[in-house]
Design a protein around this motif. Sequence first.
Motif, PDB file in Angstrom:
ATOM      1  N   GLY A  63     -18.833   0.026  -3.625  1.00  0.00           N
ATOM      2  CA  GLY A  63     -17.733   0.974  -3.713  1.00  0.00           C
ATOM      3  C   GLY A  63     -17.294   1.302  -5.123  1.00  0.00           C
ATOM      4  N   TYR A  64     -17.373   0.319  -6.020  1.00  0.00           N
ATOM      5  CA  TYR A  64     -17.005   0.562  -7.417  1.00  0.00           C
ATOM      6  C   TYR A  64     -17.992   1.541  -8.070  1.00  0.00           C
ATOM      7  CZ  TYR A  64     -14.262  -3.778  -6.927  1.00  0.00           C
ATOM      8  OH  TYR A  64     -13.390  -4.747  -6.521  1.00  0.00           O
ATOM      9  N   GLN A  65     -19.281   1.238  -7.914  1.00  0.00           N
ATOM     10  CA  GLN A  65     -20.315   2.106  -8.487  1.00  0.00           C
ATOM     11  C   GLN A  65     -20.269   3.493  -7.851  1.00  0.00           C
ATOM     12  OE1 GLN A  65     -23.390  -0.587  -7.263  1.00  0.00           O
ATOM     13  NE2 GLN A  65     -23.871  -1.178  -9.369  1.00  0.00           N
ATOM     14  N   LEU A  66     -20.063   3.531  -6.540  1.00  0.00           N
ATOM     15  CA  LEU A  66     -19.980   4.797  -5.818  1.00  0.00           C
ATOM     16  C   LEU A  66     -18.846   5.663  -6.361  1.00  0.00           C
ATOM     17  CD1 LEU A  66     -20.810   6.707  -3.549  1.00  0.00           C
ATOM     18  CD2 LEU A  66     -19.466   5.277  -1.963  1.00  0.00           C
ATOM     19  N   THR A  67     -17.715   5.050  -6.618  1.00  0.00           N
ATOM     20  CA  THR A  67     -16.571   5.789  -7.158  1.00  0.00           C
ATOM     21  C   THR A  67     -16.901   6.367  -8.528  1.00  0.00           C
ATOM     22  OG1 THR A  67     -15.033   4.421  -5.909  1.00  0.00           O
ATOM     23  CG2 THR A  67     -14.133   5.630  -7.797  1.00  0.00           C
ATOM     24  N   LYS A  68     -17.557   5.571  -9.367  1.00  0.00           N
ATOM     25  CA  LYS A  68     -17.939   6.074 -10.705  1.00  0.00           C
ATOM     26  C   LYS A  68     -18.889   7.258 -10.593  1.00  0.00           C
ATOM     27  CE  LYS A  68     -16.942   2.076 -13.451  1.00  0.00           C
ATOM     28  NZ  LYS A  68     -16.806   1.954 -14.865  1.00  0.00           N
ATOM     29  N   VAL A  69     -19.857   7.182  -9.692  1.00  0.00           N
ATOM     30  CA  VAL A  69     -20.790   8.298  -9.493  1.00  0.00           C
ATOM     31  C   VAL A  69     -20.033   9.536  -9.018  1.00  0.00           C
ATOM     32  CG1 VAL A  69     -22.688   9.146  -8.034  1.00  0.00           C
ATOM     33  CG2 VAL A  69     -22.820   6.860  -9.053  1.00  0.00           C
ATOM     34  N   VAL A  70     -19.167   9.348  -8.031  1.00  0.00           N
ATOM     35  CA  VAL A  70     -18.401  10.465  -7.458  1.00  0.00           C
ATOM     36  C   VAL A  70     -17.520  11.120  -8.514  1.00  0.00           C
ATOM     37  CG1 VAL A  70     -16.508  10.989  -5.854  1.00  0.00           C
ATOM     38  CG2 VAL A  70     -18.463   9.639  -5.081  1.00  0.00           C
ATOM     39  N   LYS A  71     -16.796  10.319  -9.264  1.00  0.00           N
ATOM     40  CA  LYS A  71     -15.835  10.848 -10.239  1.00  0.00           C
ATOM     41  C   LYS A  71     -16.505  11.352 -11.515  1.00  0.00           C
ATOM     42  CE  LYS A  71     -11.925   9.653  -8.063  1.00  0.00           C
ATOM     43  NZ  LYS A  71     -10.726  10.404  -7.881  1.00  0.00           N
ATOM     44  N   LYS A  75     -18.331  14.794 -10.470  1.00  0.00           N
ATOM     45  CA  LYS A  75     -17.086  15.501 -10.865  1.00  0.00           C
ATOM     46  C   LYS A  75     -16.216  15.873  -9.662  1.00  0.00           C
ATOM     47  CE  LYS A  75     -18.435  15.596 -15.186  1.00  0.00           C
ATOM     48  NZ  LYS A  75     -18.146  14.449 -15.987  1.00  0.00           N
ATOM     49  N   ILE A  76     -16.183  14.992  -8.667  1.00  0.00           N
ATOM     50  CA  ILE A  76     -15.354  15.198  -7.477  1.00  0.00           C
ATOM     51  C   ILE A  76     -13.986  14.585  -7.748  1.00  0.00           C
ATOM     52  CG2 ILE A  76     -15.075  14.597  -5.032  1.00  0.00           C
ATOM     53  CD1 ILE A  76     -18.156  14.708  -4.812  1.00  0.00           C
ATOM     54  N   THR A  77     -12.933  15.350  -7.510  1.00  0.00           N
ATOM     55  CA  THR A  77     -11.574  14.889  -7.817  1.00  0.00           C
ATOM     56  C   THR A  77     -10.825  14.365  -6.587  1.00  0.00           C
ATOM     57  OG1 THR A  77     -10.709  17.123  -7.532  1.00  0.00           O
ATOM     58  CG2 THR A  77     -11.367  16.468  -9.768  1.00  0.00           C
ATOM     59  N   THR A  78     -11.484  14.313  -5.462  1.00  0.00           N
ATOM     60  CA  THR A  78     -10.872  13.820  -4.229  1.00  0.00           C
ATOM     61  C   THR A  78     -10.395  12.379  -4.424  1.00  0.00           C
ATOM     62  OG1 THR A  78     -12.378  15.214  -2.958  1.00  0.00           O
ATOM     63  CG2 THR A  78     -11.303  13.401  -1.768  1.00  0.00           C
ATOM     64  N   PRO A  79      -9.185  12.040  -3.939  1.00  0.00           N
ATOM     65  CA  PRO A  79      -8.713  10.657  -4.060  1.00  0.00           C
ATOM     66  C   PRO A  79      -9.653   9.674  -3.356  1.00  0.00           C
ATOM     67  CG  PRO A  79      -6.939  12.098  -3.336  1.00  0.00           C
ATOM     68  CD  PRO A  79      -8.196  12.903  -3.290  1.00  0.00           C
ATOM     69  N   VAL A  80      -9.830   8.512  -3.988  1.00  0.00           N
ATOM     70  CA  VAL A  80     -10.661   7.439  -3.439  1.00  0.00           C
ATOM     71  C   VAL A  80      -9.771   6.227  -3.203  1.00  0.00           C
ATOM     72  CG1 VAL A  80     -12.608   5.878  -3.843  1.00  0.00           C
ATOM     73  CG2 VAL A  80     -12.700   8.242  -4.696  1.00  0.00           C
ATOM     74  N   VAL A  81      -9.846   5.690  -1.984  1.00  0.00           N
ATOM     75  CA  VAL A  81      -9.103   4.484  -1.639  1.00  0.00           C
ATOM     76  C   VAL A  81     -10.107   3.391  -1.297  1.00  0.00           C
ATOM     77  CG1 VAL A  81      -7.465   3.443  -0.021  1.00  0.00           C
ATOM     78  CG2 VAL A  81      -7.111   5.791  -0.801  1.00  0.00           C
ATOM     79  N   ALA A  82      -9.929   2.226  -1.911  1.00  0.00           N
ATOM     80  CA  ALA A  82     -10.814   1.090  -1.666  1.00  0.00           C
ATOM     81  C   ALA A  82     -10.370   0.319  -0.438  1.00  0.00           C
ATOM     82  CB  ALA A  82     -10.792   0.158  -2.870  1.00  0.00           C
ATOM     83  N   PHE A  96      -8.885   0.185  -9.868  1.00  0.00           N
ATOM     84  CA  PHE A  96      -8.314   1.227 -10.719  1.00  0.00           C
ATOM     85  C   PHE A  96      -9.211   1.521 -11.922  1.00  0.00           C
ATOM     86  CE2 PHE A  96      -4.181  -0.173  -8.709  1.00  0.00           C
ATOM     87  CZ  PHE A  96      -4.105   0.933  -7.871  1.00  0.00           C
ATOM     88  N   ALA A  97      -9.845   0.485 -12.478  1.00  0.00           N
ATOM     89  CA  ALA A  97     -10.740   0.681 -13.622  1.00  0.00           C
ATOM     90  C   ALA A  97     -11.955   1.535 -13.245  1.00  0.00           C
ATOM     91  CB  ALA A  97     -11.197  -0.667 -14.170  1.00  0.00           C
ATOM     92  N   SER A  98     -12.383   1.460 -11.987  1.00  0.00           N
ATOM     93  CA  SER A  98     -13.543   2.242 -11.553  1.00  0.00           C
ATOM     94  C   SER A  98     -13.172   3.677 -11.183  1.00  0.00           C
ATOM     95  CB  SER A  98     -14.249   1.561 -10.384  1.00  0.00           C
ATOM     96  OG  SER A  98     -13.462   1.650  -9.216  1.00  0.00           O
ATOM     97  N   GLY A  99     -11.865   3.979 -11.178  1.00  0.00           N
ATOM     98  CA  GLY A  99     -11.432   5.345 -10.871  1.00  0.00           C
ATOM     99  C   GLY A  99     -10.815   5.525  -9.504  1.00  0.00           C
ATOM    100  N   MET A 100     -10.680   4.431  -8.761  1.00  0.00           N
ATOM    101  CA  MET A 100     -10.062   4.522  -7.431  1.00  0.00           C
ATOM    102  C   MET A 100      -8.563   4.776  -7.585  1.00  0.00           C
ATOM    103  SD  MET A 100     -12.078   1.482  -5.479  1.00  0.00           S
ATOM    104  CE  MET A 100     -13.769   1.707  -4.976  1.00  0.00           C
TER     105      MET A 100
END
Length: 158
Positions: A63-71, A75-82, A96-100
């Motif tokens: 999930g951390y790596q996935l969030t980094k790829v997405v953000k 360049k997807i700005t959709t909110p991510v919740v872990a 939070f450090a990964s962009g969630m």
Amino acid sequence: MMQHIDVLIAEDNLIDQKLLSAYLEEYDITHIIVDSGEEAIKILQSVTFKLLLFDISLPGIDGYQLTKVVKEEMKITTPVVAITAYSIDEAKDKCFASGMNACFSKPISKIELVGMLTQFLPKEKLTSAHSRDFEVIDLSYLKEISLGDVDYEMEITQ
């Protein structure tokens, strides 16, 4: 043409998939469930979502790596919740450090999930198909008047 769905869930645990699906269906929230980060990336190329729920312990791309790829890459700005099996204290900083944008822990609580939906789907009005006591529960209004008091929100929604 992009398809629009409310929530993408990336969760590999079948029990948690069923639970999240049941909660979301109760409020008529459209969703798609995938069980890997790779599948999430593939579907995000053709479908637009309002909220992304990622298990941080996915096999392969977590999930951390996935969030980094997405953000960062997509360049997807959709909110991510872990979603995490770890305690919030252990996972929060890394999330939070990964962009969630937020995180909650398992076991998945309906109240917590509804709180997340209220926070990240603010223009949505969540209604329960199984509860006819209320015509509509405007959870964004509840969130506004509670001033962040989660106990109050839980009491009122119950």
